[in-house]
Design a protein around this motif. Structure first.
Motif, PDB file in Angstrom:
ATOM      1  N   ASP A  47      28.722  37.871  40.315  1.00 41.73           N
ATOM      2  CA  ASP A  47      29.749  37.056  39.659  1.00 41.73           C
ATOM      3  C   ASP A  47      30.556  36.333  40.730  1.00 41.73           C
ATOM      4  O   ASP A  47      31.469  36.884  41.336  1.00 41.73           O
ATOM      5  N   ALA A  50      34.395  35.972  40.054  1.00 42.33           N
ATOM      6  CA  ALA A  50      35.139  37.214  40.279  1.00 42.33           C
ATOM      7  C   ALA A  50      35.313  37.480  41.772  1.00 42.33           C
ATOM      8  O   ALA A  50      36.390  37.907  42.210  1.00 42.33           O
ATOM      9  N   PHE A 322      39.283  38.120  38.753  1.00 36.99           N
ATOM     10  CA  PHE A 322      38.808  39.366  39.336  1.00 36.99           C
ATOM     11  C   PHE A 322      38.761  40.476  38.283  1.00 36.99           C
ATOM     12  O   PHE A 322      37.820  41.275  38.250  1.00 36.99           O
ATOM     13  N   ASP A 324      38.310  40.114  35.038  1.00 38.42           N
ATOM     14  CA  ASP A 324      37.164  39.872  34.159  1.00 38.42           C
ATOM     15  C   ASP A 324      35.870  40.338  34.810  1.00 38.42           C
ATOM     16  O   ASP A 324      34.996  40.926  34.161  1.00 38.42           O
ATOM     17  N   GLY A 325      35.724  40.062  36.108  1.00 37.75           N
ATOM     18  CA  GLY A 325      34.520  40.491  36.810  1.00 37.75           C
ATOM     19  C   GLY A 325      34.400  42.000  36.898  1.00 37.75           C
ATOM     20  O   GLY A 325      33.308  42.556  36.724  1.00 37.75           O
TER      21      GLY A 325
END
Length: 336
Positions: A47, A50, A322, A324-325
């Motif tokens: 990601d 992220a 970050f 969300d990742g």
């Protein structure tokens, strides 16, 4: 008379059992197990957004920790006034873009002439300090009470759940404004800005724990019915063993995810309080306080409003990306 034939030795013709053992050994070396942390890290590395957010977060933390060194490196101080750079008639910085120059990388403040770059990096210390410590308070209280409510159930669950409902319905921002406004200048050995920071951290964390408490309670209700918990009970394990050895390790992932989501919200709350005048007071630097001061100069010196606004926007966006990742990486059912 013919010579006797020599039988093949074991070295020349290995047995079937030895061949199977060799294949099994080779396969064992080829197949290696991966821990959950390694799997999550490999998912997170894919990601890019992220990772970018994580790098920005690390840079912000480094800037906040090294703020005095960075300010001295550029030869500026957040409380030094430069009246010679201010127009005496309008009170705005001389030069273009709010007085941006090689000496003042982000310009200077109207009226006072204080260096904006120095105040921005010192303001990062306030925002991150409140964001992290208030999140820590919320996580500790929410995890303890959420686990107790989900594991014991009954009247314990009812009492804690009703407290959560009451706090979620309470006007948090208004209460913080009223509480900080009546705080004394000295308390518990602290004074001035330290008292305000202490109160903000405790109150923001106290009103934030029901959010993570609900998540932890729901996860605990699900985990306490799993087979490994029943197996531990059947083997005679006590309640505290099950709580600390069986449940809490499996709650680490959701706790980490919601912590990364809670920090940017706390940063925005601190900025809002400083903007309203009940946060930290001058000369202590704060992004929300700078935005509040910039209202009177947004038409004549727009950069004074844009720069702290961008600092808040970039910080909150980096934490959200970050977070969300991390959520996707720790979710075993995720698609990424």
């Amino acid at each position: 008379m013919t010579a006797p034939l020599h039988e093949p030795t074991a070295e020349a013709a290995p047995s079937a059992a030895e061949e199977a053992a060799a294949v099994a050994t080779t396969g064992a070396k080829a197949v290696q197990g991966r821990s959950l942390g390694r799997i999550a890290w490999e998912r997170l590395k894919r990601d890019k957004l992220a990772l970018t957010g994580g790098v920005v977060v690390l840079v912000l933390i480094a800037v906040a920790l090294l703020a005095p060194a960075i300010a001295s490196l550029v030869g500026q101080d957040p409380e030094t006034h430069h009246e010679d750079l201010i127009d005496p008639l309008f009170g705005t910085p001389t030069g273009s873009l709010g007085g941006i120059s090689g000496e003042h990388l982000l310009g200077v403040e109207p009226v006072s002439g204080r260096d904006i770059f120095a105040r921005i990096i010192y303001g990062a210390r306030i925002s991150l300090l409140v964001g992290f410590l208030s999140a820590l308070v919320a996580v500790v209280i929410g995890t303890v009470l959420g686990v107790l409510a989900g594991f014991f159930g009954g009247w314990v669950d009812s009492v804690i759940s009703r407290v959560m409902d009451g706090l979620l319905a309470f006007p948090q921002l208004l209460f913080i404004i009223a509480l900080v406004s009546v705080m004394p200048n000295q308390m518990l050995g602290l004074s001035g800005t330290e008292v305000r920071l202490f109160v903000m951290i405790l109150v923001i964390g106290f009103f934030g724990w029901p959010y993570i408490g609900r998540v932890v309670r729901g996860q605990t209700l699900s985990l306490r019915e799993r087979e490994y918990v029943e197996a531990a009970r059947s083997l005679g394990a006590g309640r505290f063993y099950i709580l600390f050895k069986e449940l809490l390790p499996n709650l680490v992932a959701p706790i980490i995810v919601y912590t990364t989501m809670m920090i940017p919200t706390n940063i925005l709350t601190e900025a809002a309080l400083s903007f309203l005048g009940v946060g930290v007071k001058p000369p202590t630097a704060s992004w929300g306080q700078m935005l509040s001061s910039a209202i009177d100069y947004y038409d004549s010196d727009p950069m004074y409003m844009v720069i702290p606004g961008l600092a808040i926007f970039i910080t909150v966006l980096a934490f959200n990306l970050f977070g969300d990742g991390v959520r996707d990486a720790l979710d075993p059912k995720g698609s990424r």
